[in-house]
Design a protein around this motif. Sequence first.
Motif, mmCIF file in Angstrom:
data_model
loop_
_atom_site.group_PDB
_atom_site.id
_atom_site.type_symbol
_atom_site.label_atom_id
_atom_site.label_comp_id
_atom_site.label_asym_id
_atom_site.label_seq_id
_atom_site.Cartn_x
_atom_site.Cartn_y
_atom_site.Cartn_z
ATOM 1 N N VAL A 68 0.822 -1.209 0.000
ATOM 2 C CA VAL A 68 0.000 0.000 0.000
ATOM 3 C C VAL A 68 0.856 1.260 0.000
ATOM 4 C CG1 VAL A 68 -1.940 -1.156 1.110
ATOM 5 C CG2 VAL A 68 -0.245 -0.006 2.524
ATOM 6 N N LYS A 69 2.030 1.178 0.613
ATOM 7 C CA LYS A 69 2.913 2.338 0.664
ATOM 8 C C LYS A 69 3.509 2.625 -0.704
ATOM 9 C CE LYS A 69 4.976 5.448 3.324
ATOM 10 N NZ LYS A 69 4.209 6.431 4.121
ATOM 11 N N MET A 70 3.891 1.545 -1.398
ATOM 12 C CA MET A 70 4.518 1.683 -2.711
ATOM 13 C C MET A 70 3.490 1.646 -3.845
ATOM 14 S SD MET A 70 7.622 1.982 -1.715
ATOM 15 C CE MET A 70 8.491 1.914 -3.288
ATOM 16 N N LYS A 71 2.211 1.428 -3.489
ATOM 17 C CA LYS A 71 1.134 1.356 -4.482
ATOM 18 C C LYS A 71 1.422 0.304 -5.555
ATOM 19 C CE LYS A 71 -1.390 4.508 -2.611
ATOM 20 N NZ LYS A 71 -2.659 4.142 -1.952
ATOM 21 N N ARG A 72 1.779 -0.900 -5.086
ATOM 22 C CA ARG A 72 2.027 -1.996 -6.015
ATOM 23 C C ARG A 72 1.437 -3.274 -5.428
ATOM 24 N NH1 ARG A 72 8.562 -2.411 -4.784
ATOM 25 N NH2 ARG A 72 8.419 -3.751 -2.956
ATOM 26 N N ASN A 73 1.325 -4.311 -6.265
ATOM 27 C CA ASN A 73 0.697 -5.543 -5.809
ATOM 28 C C ASN A 73 1.664 -6.466 -5.088
ATOM 29 O OD1 ASN A 73 -0.328 -8.620 -6.810
ATOM 30 N ND2 ASN A 73 -1.836 -7.276 -5.882
ATOM 31 N N LEU A 74 2.953 -6.297 -5.318
ATOM 32 C CA LEU A 74 3.954 -7.170 -4.706
ATOM 33 C C LEU A 74 4.675 -6.439 -3.583
ATOM 34 C CD1 LEU A 74 5.451 -8.837 -7.926
ATOM 35 C CD2 LEU A 74 3.725 -9.762 -6.368
ATOM 36 N N GLY A 75 4.783 -7.095 -2.415
ATOM 37 C CA GLY A 75 5.437 -6.489 -1.268
ATOM 38 C C GLY A 75 6.807 -7.081 -1.044
ATOM 39 N N LEU A 76 6.947 -7.895 -0.007
ATOM 40 C CA LEU A 76 8.207 -8.577 0.263
ATOM 41 C C LEU A 76 8.530 -9.543 -0.877
ATOM 42 C CD1 LEU A 76 7.572 -9.500 4.014
ATOM 43 C CD2 LEU A 76 9.265 -7.847 3.196
ATOM 44 N N THR A 77 9.807 -9.791 -1.091
ATOM 45 C CA THR A 77 10.189 -10.790 -2.088
ATOM 46 C C THR A 77 9.877 -12.177 -1.541
ATOM 47 O OG1 THR A 77 12.446 -11.086 -1.266
ATOM 48 C CG2 THR A 77 12.075 -9.293 -2.851
ATOM 49 N N GLU A 78 9.791 -13.160 -2.418
ATOM 50 C CA GLU A 78 9.491 -14.525 -1.995
ATOM 51 C C GLU A 78 10.543 -15.044 -1.007
ATOM 52 O OE1 GLU A 78 6.714 -16.154 -2.608
ATOM 53 O OE2 GLU A 78 6.034 -14.399 -3.731
ATOM 54 N N ILE A 79 11.809 -14.714 -1.277
ATOM 55 C CA ILE A 79 12.900 -15.159 -0.395
ATOM 56 C C ILE A 79 12.766 -14.524 0.978
ATOM 57 C CG2 ILE A 79 15.397 -15.114 -0.001
ATOM 58 C CD1 ILE A 79 14.533 -17.126 -2.086
ATOM 59 N N GLN A 80 12.478 -13.227 1.016
ATOM 60 C CA GLN A 80 12.316 -12.536 2.294
ATOM 61 C C GLN A 80 11.185 -13.152 3.109
ATOM 62 O OE1 GLN A 80 11.716 -8.574 0.732
ATOM 63 N NE2 GLN A 80 13.805 -7.919 1.264
ATOM 64 N N LYS A 81 10.049 -13.397 2.462
ATOM 65 C CA LYS A 81 8.913 -14.000 3.170
ATOM 66 C C LYS A 81 9.248 -15.399 3.667
ATOM 67 C CE LYS A 81 5.758 -12.940 -0.026
ATOM 68 N NZ LYS A 81 4.451 -12.812 -0.720
ATOM 69 N N LEU A 82 9.894 -16.179 2.820
ATOM 70 C CA LEU A 82 10.218 -17.559 3.203
ATOM 71 C C LEU A 82 11.161 -17.587 4.400
ATOM 72 C CD1 LEU A 82 10.031 -20.573 2.700
ATOM 73 C CD2 LEU A 82 11.912 -20.362 1.051
ATOM 74 N N LEU A 83 12.178 -16.757 4.385
ATOM 75 C CA LEU A 83 13.143 -16.729 5.489
ATOM 76 C C LEU A 83 12.461 -16.319 6.798
ATOM 77 C CD1 LEU A 83 16.303 -15.148 3.799
ATOM 78 C CD2 LEU A 83 15.987 -17.531 4.514
ATOM 79 N N MET A 84 11.603 -15.315 6.728
ATOM 80 C CA MET A 84 10.890 -14.864 7.922
ATOM 81 C C MET A 84 9.943 -15.951 8.424
ATOM 82 S SD MET A 84 10.124 -10.953 6.663
ATOM 83 C CE MET A 84 9.398 -10.314 8.165
ATOM 84 N N GLN A 85 9.303 -16.656 7.507
ATOM 85 C CA GLN A 85 8.399 -17.739 7.890
ATOM 86 C C GLN A 85 9.165 -18.894 8.535
ATOM 87 O OE1 GLN A 85 6.261 -18.779 4.333
ATOM 88 N NE2 GLN A 85 5.119 -16.860 4.282
ATOM 89 N N ILE A 86 10.333 -19.198 8.004
ATOM 90 C CA ILE A 86 11.148 -20.275 8.578
ATOM 91 C C ILE A 86 11.565 -19.924 10.001
ATOM 92 C CG2 ILE A 86 13.386 -21.452 8.443
ATOM 93 C CD1 ILE A 86 13.116 -21.347 5.386
ATOM 94 N N VAL A 87 12.012 -18.697 10.209
ATOM 95 C CA VAL A 87 12.442 -18.258 11.547
ATOM 96 C C VAL A 87 11.291 -18.353 12.535
ATOM 97 C CG1 VAL A 87 13.218 -16.280 12.914
ATOM 98 C CG2 VAL A 87 14.294 -16.762 10.701
ATOM 99 N N ALA A 88 10.117 -17.838 12.160
ATOM 100 C CA ALA A 88 8.956 -17.879 13.059
ATOM 101 C C ALA A 88 8.568 -19.315 13.390
ATOM 102 C CB ALA A 88 7.768 -17.158 12.402
ATOM 103 N N SER A 89 8.618 -20.192 12.390
ATOM 104 C CA SER A 89 8.230 -21.593 12.590
ATOM 105 C C SER A 89 9.230 -22.341 13.457
ATOM 106 C CB SER A 89 8.095 -22.296 11.233
ATOM 107 O OG SER A 89 7.163 -21.651 10.412
ATOM 108 N N VAL A 90 10.519 -22.118 13.206
ATOM 109 C CA VAL A 90 11.562 -22.800 13.973
ATOM 110 C C VAL A 90 11.495 -22.404 15.446
ATOM 111 C CG1 VAL A 90 14.061 -22.944 14.341
ATOM 112 C CG2 VAL A 90 13.121 -23.165 12.025
#
Length: 316
Positions: A97-119
């Motif tokens: 919403v800040k950048m007015k685009r449909n894509l936010g975090l990159t796939e790698i960024q999201k995956l790494l953050m998800q792995i950390v939260a899950s671990v």
Amino acid sequence: MGSHFIVLLIALAVGLVSGPFIIPALRRLKFGQEIREEGPSWHNKKSGTPTMGGIIFILAVFVGCVAVYWRDFKIIMLLYLSLAFGVIGFIDDFIKVKMKRNLGLTEIQKLLMQIVASVIFVGVLYINDILPTVLLIPFTHIQFQMGIWYLPFAVLIIIACVNAVNLTDGIDGLATSVTVVVVLFFYAAGRALQNSIAGFSIAVAGGCLAFLWFNKHPAKVFMGDTGSLFLGGAVAGVAVISGTPLFLLIAGGIYVIETASVILQVASFKLTGKRLFKMSPIHHHFEMCGWSEWKIVGTFSAVSILLGVVAYLGIH
């Protein structure tokens, strides 16, 4: 049973009361949804609809659980996992919403953050001897001992479920409705297995039911990744902490079908140059076939109810 009823009422009330305040606030902040260019063309009219509305049921679930179960460590950990994924989704939504685009975090960024939260979730449960290492096999009395291998398996299940729920969130009320059915299955399963996660499940159901009032077609607000990742974390966390990931594959069959449709679509196009579906995830295929959003949500919810009953019958 009494505490379950109380937490359900609290979550419902908080969601219904907070919605009329949160939605206008999101509109004032100009947190409007940018519609995917590759989505159905008629979705363009939804552009500008407030997103990040998942905050409504996140608040509802949090207040309900803290008010009733603030001493239950399992529920605290389930809140942690759900909120951790909700934060990841919030960051993703905020960038969009800040950048007015449909894509936010990159796939790698999201995956790494998800792995950390899950671990962290899996690790803390294991250290405190709460994480089950036994996998319950549906329709049998078999309890498969995975030992230490349950940890990476649990992380994989969490990440897969979170992203599957995210894919399901594509039309008004769909992810919300399906998730209500799935968590009600876990509520029933939790009571049958004498598991404390029943309380958390009913809180999520209450929050989702309240949100559905605002999210039903035509939606006044979208949950955004803030909401879909929170719900994915909630559902996956309940399955992992109760040793029932295989039941999730049944009760959450719509999540599986939605994900499989994307995988098959991509694989088919890369291998043959042809698409299996008119559009994926599969709910868009039915839209392209002329189904209304009401019909899709109703049909997918009915299928979820059937799958939930089948999964419940598989509990021994």
